[in-house]
Scaffold this motif. Structure first.
Motif, PDB file in Angstrom:
ATOM      1  N   SER A  22     -10.512   7.254  -0.106  1.00  0.00           N
ATOM      2  CA  SER A  22      -9.892   6.471   0.960  1.00  0.00           C
ATOM      3  C   SER A  22     -10.524   6.847   2.293  1.00  0.00           C
ATOM      4  N   SER A  62      -5.556  -0.290   2.057  1.00  0.00           N
ATOM      5  CA  SER A  62      -4.503   0.325   1.250  1.00  0.00           C
ATOM      6  C   SER A  62      -3.390   0.880   2.135  1.00  0.00           C
ATOM      7  N   THR A 125      -5.398  -1.289  -4.624  1.00  0.00           N
ATOM      8  CA  THR A 125      -5.566  -1.107  -3.177  1.00  0.00           C
ATOM      9  C   THR A 125      -4.747  -2.093  -2.345  1.00  0.00           C
TER      10      THR A 125
END
Length: 361
Positions: A22, A62, A125
């Protein structure tokens, strides 16, 4: 959405799994309004390439709108995927990333609705963004069916468990592991979804999974307005390039012989074009129909959304309310989308003397 790209600071890189990272981006205060987003939307990212200079990829957010940490995209390595591997191997806190503002239509209209979410692999996501936002701002029940290869490949495992513990009365989480149960079949997905036929469904994941889940929902007669899927096709062009360069490429595309409906006649006259966008109404009577709708709107200074310009994402999707268009190319809209009047403005040429479209959903 502005057509300009922006360089954002990378403030954190989180290793979610061995194959998924991420990327948390800081949006400065002066860009906060431009980068506001709805849950389920995506960013188009520029990745440097020795061969082409830049490759562009769409990665879903996300994070949830309002998250204090910043705008977060989650990227999973794909076999031979240059961009995903470059991001996972190279990006670190303190680096920068060039992006276009948020786009996409994979987003609930009603956060109070009961939601049935299907995610597989990195398809979690945008689903994660929808889930967190609905739990935070909505009041409905939420059910998530999340399929993965094995336990080690479950992205957001700890965060999902924490959300389930924090919202036991509203959030039901079901994990499906291929290593234990095999791949989920259409029949199995249909049996699962049959308990939630009044919910609004969102599906994201690999192609076979999305096809099985969507077919299951259709078989259960989920109406089109309560059935949504997200689809990305790898972008081949460069939406970050010079505007004139991109338009020259579009002209080349328009002259190609391998696009849909190429035998449809040219309009050959002015078009009365009406557009609804972000609560604003635009009207033009000098559109010759000789260029895609998106390009004409840009020429007129209308901030119409776009990302890939190739018909490979849904960023420029609009609904035709009156009149007809033909699309030069389409790799993202399915038959249900087309039946609902959804078209890609970057690929649409008018076929009627009057055309009315809306971006307001």
């Amino acid at each position: 959405m502005d057509t300009e790209s922006y360089v954002l600071d990378v403030v954190e890189v989180v290793e979610e799994t061995a194959d998924a990272h991420s990327i948390v981006l800081r949006v400065p205060d002066e860009l906060a309004e431009l980068f506001s987003y709805r849950p389920g939307q995506f960013l188009t990212v520029a990745v440097p390439s020795d061969q082409t200079g830049i490759v562009a990829r769409c990665y879903s957010l996300s994070s949830a709108p309002g998250d204090e940490a910043g705008h977060q995209i989650t990227v999973k390595r794909t076999p031979d995927g240059y961009a995903s591997n470059w991001i996972c191997d190279n990006l670190r806190a303190g680096d920068t990333l060039r992006v276009l503002p948020p786009s996409g239509i994979f987003s609930p209209k009603d956060l109070d609705a009961d939601l049935l979410l299907f995610g597989a692999g990195s398809g979690i996501t945008p689903v994660m963004s929808i889930l967190k936002t609905a739990l935070r701002r909505g009041s409905g029940r939420i059910v998530l069916f999340y399929a993965n290869r094995d336990e080690a490949s479950v992205i957001f495992r700890a965060e999902l468990q924490a959300l389930q513990e924090a919202h036991p009365d509203r959030f039901t989480l079901v994990h499906w592991l291929e290593s234990v149960q095999g791949l989920p079949s259409q029949d199995q997905l249909a049996r699962f979804a049959s308990y939630f036929t009044s919910f609004t469904a969102f599906v994201c994941g690999p192609g076979p999974f999305m096809k099985a889940a969507t077919s299951a929902l259709k078989g259960l007669e989920f109406p089109r307005e309560r059935r949504h899927q997200e689809k990305f096709v790898s972008l081949g062009g460069n939406p970050f390039g010079d505007v004139e360069e991109m338009r020259a490429a579009e002209a080349t595309i328009a002259e190609a012989d391998d696009h849909e409906d190429t035998d449809a006649p040219a309009l050959g006259g002015p078009v009365a074009l009406e557009v609804e966008l972000d609560g604003e109404h635009y009207a033009f009577d000098d559109y010759d129909g000789d260029k895609p709708v998106l390009q004409f709107l840009e020429d007129k200074g209308v901030p119409a959304p776009f990302s890939c310009r190739e018909g490979n994402c849904s960023a420029c999707a609009c609904v035709v309310l009156e009149g007809e268009v033909r699309m030069l190319h389409n790799d993202v809209l399915d038959e249900d989308d087309l039946a609902d009047g959804i078209r890609l403005a970057c690929q649409s040429l008018p076929l009627t003397e009057k055309l009315k479209i809306t971006y307001n959903g």
